[in-house]
Scaffold this motif. Structure first.
Motif, PDB file in Angstrom:
ATOM      1  N   GLU A  84       0.831  -1.208   0.000  1.00 28.34           N
ATOM      2  CA  GLU A  84       0.000   0.000   0.000  1.00 28.34           C
ATOM      3  C   GLU A  84       0.868   1.262   0.000  1.00 28.34           C
ATOM      4  N   LEU A  85       1.986   1.218   0.715  1.00 28.60           N
ATOM      5  CA  LEU A  85       2.850   2.403   0.756  1.00 28.60           C
ATOM      6  C   LEU A  85       3.479   2.670  -0.606  1.00 28.60           C
ATOM      7  N   LEU A  86       3.954   1.634  -1.282  1.00 29.75           N
ATOM      8  CA  LEU A  86       4.532   1.833  -2.613  1.00 29.75           C
ATOM      9  C   LEU A  86       3.510   2.422  -3.582  1.00 29.75           C
ATOM     10  N   ASP A  87       2.286   1.899  -3.535  1.00 34.72           N
ATOM     11  CA  ASP A  87       1.237   2.434  -4.404  1.00 34.72           C
ATOM     12  C   ASP A  87       0.918   3.891  -4.051  1.00 34.72           C
ATOM     13  N   GLY A  88       0.861   4.197  -2.752  1.00 34.48           N
ATOM     14  CA  GLY A  88       0.566   5.564  -2.333  1.00 34.48           C
ATOM     15  C   GLY A  88       1.644   6.546  -2.753  1.00 34.48           C
ATOM     16  N   ILE A  89       2.911   6.150  -2.638  1.00 32.70           N
ATOM     17  CA  ILE A  89       4.006   7.036  -3.061  1.00 32.70           C
ATOM     18  C   ILE A  89       3.940   7.274  -4.559  1.00 32.70           C
ATOM     19  N   THR A  90       3.672   6.219  -5.331  1.00 32.14           N
ATOM     20  CA  THR A  90       3.585   6.377  -6.786  1.00 32.14           C
ATOM     21  C   THR A  90       2.465   7.347  -7.161  1.00 32.14           C
ATOM     22  N   GLN A  91       1.335   7.248  -6.512  1.00 35.78           N
ATOM     23  CA  GLN A  91       0.225   8.154  -6.809  1.00 35.78           C
ATOM     24  C   GLN A  91       0.587   9.602  -6.474  1.00 35.78           C
ATOM     25  N   ARG A  92       1.256   9.808  -5.355  1.00 31.98           N
ATOM     26  CA  ARG A  92       1.609  11.161  -4.953  1.00 31.98           C
ATOM     27  C   ARG A  92       2.698  11.759  -5.846  1.00 31.98           C
ATOM     28  N   VAL A  93       3.604  10.936  -6.336  1.00 32.71           N
ATOM     29  CA  VAL A  93       4.614  11.423  -7.276  1.00 32.71           C
ATOM     30  C   VAL A  93       3.937  11.913  -8.554  1.00 32.71           C
ATOM     31  N   ASN A  94       2.994  11.156  -9.054  1.00 33.24           N
ATOM     32  CA  ASN A  94       2.289  11.550 -10.277  1.00 33.24           C
ATOM     33  C   ASN A  94       1.457  12.812 -10.061  1.00 33.24           C
ATOM     34  N   SER A  95       0.814  12.913  -8.901  1.00 33.15           N
ATOM     35  CA  SER A  95      -0.019  14.084  -8.646  1.00 33.15           C
ATOM     36  C   SER A  95       0.810  15.356  -8.478  1.00 33.15           C
ATOM     37  N   CYS A  96       2.058  15.227  -8.038  1.00 34.00           N
ATOM     38  CA  CYS A  96       2.934  16.388  -7.869  1.00 34.00           C
ATOM     39  C   CYS A  96       3.620  16.797  -9.163  1.00 34.00           C
ATOM     40  N   GLY A  97       3.443  16.013 -10.225  1.00 31.47           N
ATOM     41  CA  GLY A  97       4.110  16.336 -11.475  1.00 31.47           C
ATOM     42  C   GLY A  97       5.535  15.846 -11.552  1.00 31.47           C
ATOM     43  N   GLY A  98       5.906  14.891 -10.681  1.00 34.04           N
ATOM     44  CA  GLY A  98       7.252  14.344 -10.705  1.00 34.04           C
ATOM     45  C   GLY A  98       7.290  13.013 -11.434  1.00 34.04           C
ATOM     46  N   TYR A  99       8.403  12.326 -11.271  1.00 34.08           N
ATOM     47  CA  TYR A  99       8.541  11.015 -11.894  1.00 34.08           C
ATOM     48  C   TYR A  99       9.539  10.181 -11.095  1.00 34.08           C
ATOM     49  N   ILE A 100       9.403   8.847 -11.233  1.00 31.57           N
ATOM     50  CA  ILE A 100      10.297   7.914 -10.547  1.00 31.57           C
ATOM     51  C   ILE A 100      11.482   7.646 -11.464  1.00 31.57           C
ATOM     52  N   GLU A 101      12.653   7.996 -11.010  1.00 26.25           N
ATOM     53  CA  GLU A 101      13.863   7.816 -11.823  1.00 26.25           C
ATOM     54  C   GLU A 101      14.378   6.389 -11.750  1.00 26.25           C
ATOM     55  N   SER A 102      14.303   5.774 -10.574  1.00 24.72           N
ATOM     56  CA  SER A 102      14.730   4.377 -10.424  1.00 24.72           C
ATOM     57  C   SER A 102      13.972   3.757  -9.259  1.00 24.72           C
ATOM     58  N   LEU A 103      13.780   2.424  -9.352  1.00 19.92           N
ATOM     59  CA  LEU A 103      13.049   1.688  -8.321  1.00 19.92           C
ATOM     60  C   LEU A 103      13.656   0.302  -8.176  1.00 19.92           C
ATOM     61  N   ASN A 104      13.964  -0.069  -6.935  1.00 18.00           N
ATOM     62  CA  ASN A 104      14.457  -1.406  -6.621  1.00 18.00           C
ATOM     63  C   ASN A 104      13.625  -1.922  -5.453  1.00 18.00           C
ATOM     64  N   ALA A 105      12.628  -2.784  -5.754  1.00 19.37           N
ATOM     65  CA  ALA A 105      11.658  -3.201  -4.750  1.00 19.37           C
ATOM     66  C   ALA A 105      11.644  -4.710  -4.615  1.00 19.37           C
ATOM     67  N   ASP A 106      11.485  -5.173  -3.378  1.00 22.28           N
ATOM     68  CA  ASP A 106      11.323  -6.596  -3.086  1.00 22.28           C
ATOM     69  C   ASP A 106       9.879  -6.974  -3.382  1.00 22.28           C
ATOM     70  N   THR A 107       9.683  -7.948  -4.265  1.00 22.27           N
ATOM     71  CA  THR A 107       8.329  -8.322  -4.687  1.00 22.27           C
ATOM     72  C   THR A 107       7.848  -9.625  -4.049  1.00 22.27           C
ATOM     73  N   ARG A 108       8.560 -10.122  -3.052  1.00 21.37           N
ATOM     74  CA  ARG A 108       8.089 -11.340  -2.373  1.00 21.37           C
ATOM     75  C   ARG A 108       6.775 -11.042  -1.660  1.00 21.37           C
ATOM     76  N   TYR A 109       5.842 -11.994  -1.789  1.00 26.60           N
ATOM     77  CA  TYR A 109       4.535 -11.795  -1.160  1.00 26.60           C
ATOM     78  C   TYR A 109       4.527 -12.302   0.286  1.00 26.60           C
ATOM     79  N   ALA A 110       5.000 -13.519   0.499  1.00 27.55           N
ATOM     80  CA  ALA A 110       4.964 -14.134   1.831  1.00 27.55           C
ATOM     81  C   ALA A 110       6.216 -13.743   2.603  1.00 27.55           C
ATOM     82  N   SER A 111       6.322 -12.467   2.945  1.00 30.06           N
ATOM     83  CA  SER A 111       7.466 -11.982   3.713  1.00 30.06           C
ATOM     84  C   SER A 111       7.025 -10.783   4.528  1.00 30.06           C
TER      85      SER A 111
END
Length: 312
Positions: A84-111
Motif C-alpha cells: 500500500e505504501l509503494l502504491d501511495g508514493i507512486t500516486q503522490r509522485v504523479n499528482s505532484c508532477g514528478g517522476y520515478i527515476e529508479s526503483l528497486n523493490a522486493d516483490t516477495r509476497y509471503a514476507s
C-alpha cells in the motif's frame, strides 16, 4: 622679541588646525562622491557601515531569488503495509508532477521484512507538500537534506554561451563576405569549433535546469512488524508497548511453528513409517527368538528325564 615669537607660533598653530579641518572635510566629500559613483542606483550613507546604510535593496532581493540551488533529500521510511505504501508514493509522485527515476523493490509476497529503494524527481515547488504527504502514510525515522549553490557556475556558462553566440554571428558574417578559399576554410573550421562548444554549453545548462527545477529524493523503505517510535514515551506506555510486543512475538512463534509442522508433515510421516517398520521387524525378531529359546529349553528338559518316566 619673545612676545612676537609667541604670537607668531600661535598664529601658525591656528592656521595648521584650520587647514587640517578643511582637508578632512574635502576627504569626506571625495569619499561620498566615490561611493556615489560606485553605487549609482543605491542610497549611500556614511553613517554606520562605510558601504552604506545596511538595508537590503531590491537588487539584492532579486539576486537572492535568482540563485540556482540543487536540492537533494534523503528519507528513511518504515511501514507495516508495504504494498500500500509503494502504491501511495507512486500516486503522490504523479499528482505532484514528478517522476520515478529508479526503483528497486522486493516483490516477495509471503514476507514481513521486505525492502525497497526509490529515486524520485519532484518539482521544487511541490517538494515540501510531497514530503508532508509521505509522512502521513509512513513512519519517517530519518531525514537529511543537502543544498548546492551553483549560481556562479550557471552564470559563467550563460556568459560563455552568449559570447559564443556573438562569435558565431560574426563568423557567419565573415563567411558571407569571404572570397578566398583559405579564409573560407579557416572560418568554417572555427565555426565548427564554436558550434560544438555552443552545443556543449547548452547541454550543460539544460542539465543544470533539470537539477535545479526538480529536487532529487532518495527513499529507503523497510517493512516492519512494529514501527520505531519517533517520540519519547512515558513509563507506563513503554510497559504497555513491551507487553503488546511480547504477545505479538509469542503469536508469531506459534504461527511459524504451526506452519513448519504443516510444511514438514510429509517428511514426518515418512520418518514415522520408517521407524514403525523398523520397530515391527525388531518385534518379530524378538518374538522369534523367544519361541526358539522356549523350544530349546523344553527339548533339554525332556532329555534330562529318567527312562521310567519316559515309559510311563
Amino acid at each position: 622679541m619673545k612676545k612676537f615669537v609667541v604670537i607668531l607660533m600661535t598664529m601658525l598653530l591656528l592656521v595648521s588646525m584650520l587647514v587640517g579641518c578643511a582637508a578632512m572635510a574635502m576627504a569626506d566629500n571625495a569619499e561620498e562622491e566615490t561611493a556615489a559613483a560606485m553605487y549609482p542606483d543605491e542610497e549611500y550613507s556614511m553613517v554606520g557601515s562605510p558601504y552604506g546604510s545596511g538595508t537590503t535593496t531590491e537588487a539584492d532581493a532579486s539576486v537572492a531569488e535568482n540563485r540556482k540551488l540543487i536540492r537533494t533529500l534523503y528519507l528513511t521510511l518504515e511501514t507495516e503495509t508495504y504494498t500500500e505504501l509503494l502504491d501511495g508514493i507512486t500516486q503522490r509522485v504523479n499528482s505532484c508532477g514528478g517522476y520515478i527515476e529508479s526503483l528497486n523493490a522486493d516483490t516477495r509476497y509471503a514476507s514481513d521484512n521486505r525492502y525497497a529503494s526509490m529515486t524520485i524527481r519532484i518539482p521544487v515547488t511541490q517538494l515540501e507538500a510531497f514530503v508532508g504527504e509521505v509522512a502521513e502514510i509512513s513512519n519517517v525515522v530519518q531525514r537529511s537534506e543537502s543544498t548546492e549553490d551553483v549560481t556562479l557556475s550557471y552564470v559563467d556558462m550563460e556568459t560563455h554561451r552568449d559570447a559564443l553566440e556573438i562569435e558565431q554571428e560574426r563568423l557567419l558574417a565573415l563567411l558571407e563576405n569571404a572570397d578566398n578559399l583559405t579564409d573560407i576554410l579557416e572560418i568554417e573550421s572555427r565555426l565548427t569549433d564554436v558550434r560544438y562548444e555552443l552545443e556543449r554549453m547548452e547541454s550543460q545548462l539544460r542539465t543544470y535546469d533539470n537539477l535545479i527545477d526538480y529536487a532529487t529524493v532518495y527513499l529507503d523503505i523497510s517493512e516492519v512488524q512494529v514501527l520505531t517510535p519517533t517520540e519519547e514515551k512515558g513509563f507506563w506506555e513503554e510497559i504497555g508497548d513491551g507487553f503488546i510486543n511480547s504477545m505479538k512475538s509469542v503469536w508469531e512463534f506459534l504461527k511459524e511453528a504451526f506452519a513448519f509442522l504443516i510444511v514438514a508433515l510429509p517428511y514426518l510421516l515418512l520418518i514415522a513409517a520408517i521407524v514403525g517398520i523398523n520397530l515391527l521387524i525388531v518385534l518379530l525378531c524378538v518374538r522369534g527368538g523367544k519361541k526358539r529359546a522356549r523350544r530349546r529349553r523344553e527339548k533339554a528338559e525332556m532329555n534330562q528325564q529318567p527312562p521310567e518316566e519316559k515309559k510311563l
